[in-house]
Enzyme design. Structure first.
Site, PDB file in Angstrom:
ATOM      1  N   GLU A 163      -8.482  -5.487  10.252  1.00 43.19           N
ATOM      2  CA  GLU A 163      -8.056  -4.696  11.401  1.00 43.19           C
ATOM      3  C   GLU A 163      -6.528  -4.501  11.456  1.00 43.19           C
ATOM      4  O   GLU A 163      -6.040  -3.384  11.651  1.00 43.19           O
ATOM      5  CB  GLU A 163      -8.547  -5.421  12.656  1.00 43.19           C
ATOM      6  CG  GLU A 163      -8.332  -4.707  13.937  1.00 43.19           C
ATOM      7  CD  GLU A 163      -7.845  -5.665  14.998  1.00 43.19           C
ATOM      8  OE1 GLU A 163      -7.996  -6.882  14.826  1.00 43.19           O
ATOM      9  OE2 GLU A 163      -7.281  -5.175  15.987  1.00 43.19           O
ATOM     10  N   ILE A 216     -13.938 -11.337   6.118  1.00 42.70           N
ATOM     11  CA  ILE A 216     -15.127 -12.202   6.185  1.00 42.70           C
ATOM     12  C   ILE A 216     -15.685 -12.192   7.606  1.00 42.70           C
ATOM     13  O   ILE A 216     -16.828 -12.565   7.813  1.00 42.70           O
ATOM     14  CB  ILE A 216     -14.828 -13.658   5.752  1.00 42.70           C
ATOM     15  CG1 ILE A 216     -13.807 -14.325   6.686  1.00 42.70           C
ATOM     16  CG2 ILE A 216     -14.390 -13.723   4.304  1.00 42.70           C
ATOM     17  CD1 ILE A 216     -13.759 -15.848   6.542  1.00 42.70           C
ATOM     18  N   ASP A 217     -14.878 -11.769   8.594  1.00 45.44           N
ATOM     19  CA  ASP A 217     -15.310 -11.841   9.999  1.00 45.44           C
ATOM     20  C   ASP A 217     -16.352 -10.782  10.360  1.00 45.44           C
ATOM     21  O   ASP A 217     -17.038 -10.906  11.373  1.00 45.44           O
ATOM     22  CB  ASP A 217     -14.101 -11.669  10.932  1.00 45.44           C
ATOM     23  CG  ASP A 217     -12.996 -12.673  10.650  1.00 45.44           C
ATOM     24  OD1 ASP A 217     -13.295 -13.738  10.077  1.00 45.44           O
ATOM     25  OD2 ASP A 217     -11.830 -12.390  10.998  1.00 45.44           O
ATOM     26  N   ARG A 250     -12.547 -15.430  13.954  1.00 48.56           N
ATOM     27  CA  ARG A 250     -11.658 -14.944  15.010  1.00 48.56           C
ATOM     28  C   ARG A 250     -12.443 -14.658  16.295  1.00 48.56           C
ATOM     29  O   ARG A 250     -13.141 -15.545  16.759  1.00 48.56           O
ATOM     30  CB  ARG A 250     -10.871 -13.712  14.543  1.00 48.56           C
ATOM     31  CG  ARG A 250      -9.911 -14.032  13.388  1.00 48.56           C
ATOM     32  CD  ARG A 250      -9.012 -12.870  13.047  1.00 48.56           C
ATOM     33  NE  ARG A 250      -8.137 -12.559  14.169  1.00 48.56           N
ATOM     34  CZ  ARG A 250      -7.025 -13.244  14.457  1.00 48.56           C
ATOM     35  NH1 ARG A 250      -6.643 -14.250  13.697  1.00 48.56           N
ATOM     36  NH2 ARG A 250      -6.279 -12.906  15.484  1.00 48.56           N
TER      37      ARG A 250
HETATM   38  O1  F6P Z   1      -9.694 -12.816   9.436  1.00 49.19           O
HETATM   39  C1  F6P Z   1     -10.126 -13.675   8.452  1.00 49.19           C
HETATM   40  C2  F6P Z   1      -9.797 -15.100   8.803  1.00 49.19           C
HETATM   41  O2  F6P Z   1     -10.325 -15.946   7.805  1.00 49.19           O
HETATM   42  C3  F6P Z   1     -10.274 -15.552  10.188  1.00 49.19           C
HETATM   43  O3  F6P Z   1     -11.640 -15.858  10.215  1.00 49.19           O
HETATM   44  C4  F6P Z   1      -9.346 -16.724  10.427  1.00 49.19           C
HETATM   45  O4  F6P Z   1      -9.152 -16.961  11.813  1.00 49.19           O
HETATM   46  C5  F6P Z   1      -8.065 -16.259   9.821  1.00 49.19           C
HETATM   47  O5  F6P Z   1      -8.398 -15.289   8.848  1.00 49.19           O
HETATM   48  C6  F6P Z   1      -7.273 -17.372   9.180  1.00 49.19           C
HETATM   49  O6  F6P Z   1      -6.092 -16.844   8.688  1.00 49.19           O
HETATM   50  P1  F6P Z   1      -5.057 -17.634   7.791  1.00 49.19           P
HETATM   51  O7  F6P Z   1      -5.629 -17.725   6.414  1.00 49.19           O
HETATM   52  O8  F6P Z   1      -3.830 -16.807   7.836  1.00 49.19           O
HETATM   53  O9  F6P Z   1      -4.910 -18.984   8.400  1.00 49.19           O
END
Ligand code: F6P
Length: 353
Positions: A116, A139-140, A184
């Protein structure tokens, strides 16, 4: 026409490719699909942009020939690297800087593969005259313009296998296990992995429930002689209580999630007297090889994205509708999050406890 012969109908162009935001199993399969079809059918050439928009702002770009994408569809991560840095951050230079770097490398346009945040930035750049096509990734599975995003199925498969494994140790020790998955603001991974693994409760951000309801499910499970397994999405919040994950914000200013299982488990243990352990699956869900479903979807997104570039459909994104890949406007793609509808949780909740 000789089989394998090139079918070029217009002048070749040079296209940049970037992956931005959190990585996701299947990114390399998209890159391979773009480059293979672009080279074989259109004779386009490609440059890789390192670490998402950072590479466009800091001029970190390299030639990406066909031979460099060989055998990539099964490889996790992204050969381009990724970051959450955007061109609209302080001092980054915005669309003007992006245009400057594109001109220097004679890029006719670029393909942005991301979720997004990445696609919103792509839309803003397009509004300022930058030629860009998007490929949805997360993945969300929370992008409303596409039925499914690649990476989601792999994440669900990893979470399901992990929960199955945690269940056998929980049963041996007669413990309650609280397993936190990513997602998320959307509970798709929790819902699917929870149903697949037969969880005794699934807690998602879309449906706040009280701690009393959670402990009722835990007790009911124990009373049947089972070890309770609770799957909780990282974005879940208890109804009426301030049990929340607080880890600041990422580079795009969005809240960081993680930690709700650690916060819930002592509360469950205290209220029920049942030994309760927590496990946060975290980045395991994004690592390693993509499932065959995700490889196929990612490859199709890649080959259709280069078709969209070839047709000069700038400002669009590829999307899955039913079994077909279509093009939608980036503006549509980023307008609304796809969250779990209440009836989907209700049909799972009948089996909780
Ligand atoms: O948006 C994908 C995601 O894996 C979410 O599920 C998670 O909250 C976030 O990214 C984690 O992000 P990062 O790898 O920056 O900690």
């Amino acid at each position: 026409m000789v089989s394998g012969a090139r079918t070029r109908q217009t002048e070749p162009v040079k296209i940049g490719i970037l992956t931005s935001g959190g990585d996701c199993p299947g990114l390399n399969a998209v890159i391979r699909g773009i480059v293979l079809k672009g080279d074989k059918v259109y004779e386009h050439t490609f440059v890789g942009i390192r670490d998402g928009y950072r590479g466009l702002v800091e001029d970190d770009v390299f030639t990406l020939p066909r031979k460099q994408v060989r055998g990539l569809s099964k490889q996790g991560g992204t050969i381009l690297g990724t970051s959450r840095m955007g061109p609209y951050g302080e001092g980054a230079g915005g669309a003007e800087r992006v245009k400057e770097v594109m001109e220097k490398h004679e890029m006719d346009g670029f393909i942005a593969i991301g979720g997004e945040g990445t696609l919103t930035v792509a839309r803003m750049l397009h509004d300022e005259g930058v030629p860009v096509v998007g490929v949805p990734k997360t993945i969300d599975n929370d992008l409303s313009a596409t039925d499914v995003t690649f990476g989601f199925e792999t994440a669900v498969a990893i979470a399901t296998e992990s929960i199955d494994r945690l269940r056998t140790t929980a049963e041996s020790h007669h413990r309650c296990m609280v397993v936190e998955v990513m997602g998320r603001h959307a509970g798709w991974i929790a819902l699917n992995a929870g149903i697949a693994s037969g969880a005794h409760a699934i807690l998602i951000p879309e449906v706040p429930v009280t701690i009393e309801q959670v402990t009722d499910w835990v007790r009911a499970t124990v009373n049947r002689g089972r070890a309770p397994v609770i799957v909780v999405a990282e974005g879940f919040r208890l109804a009426g209580e301030d049990v929340s994950a607080k880890h600041g914000v990422d580079h795009m200013g969005r809240p960081r999630f993680g930690g709700i299982a650690d916060q819930l488990s002592p509360v469950i243990e205290e209220r029920t007297g049942i030994e309760t352990r927590s496990m946060t699956l975290g980045h395991l869900q994004r690592g390693g090889v993509p499932t065959s479903y995700d490889r196929v979807l990612a490859t199709r997104f890649g080959t259709h994205a280069i078709d969209a570039v070839h047709r000069k459909e700038w400002g669009t994104m590829v999307a899955l509708r039913g079994i077909d890949i279509v093009s939608v406007q980036l503006a549509e793609a980023t307008s609304e999050l796809k969250t779990v509808p209440r009836h989907r949780w209700d049909e799972a909740a009948i089996l909780f406890g």
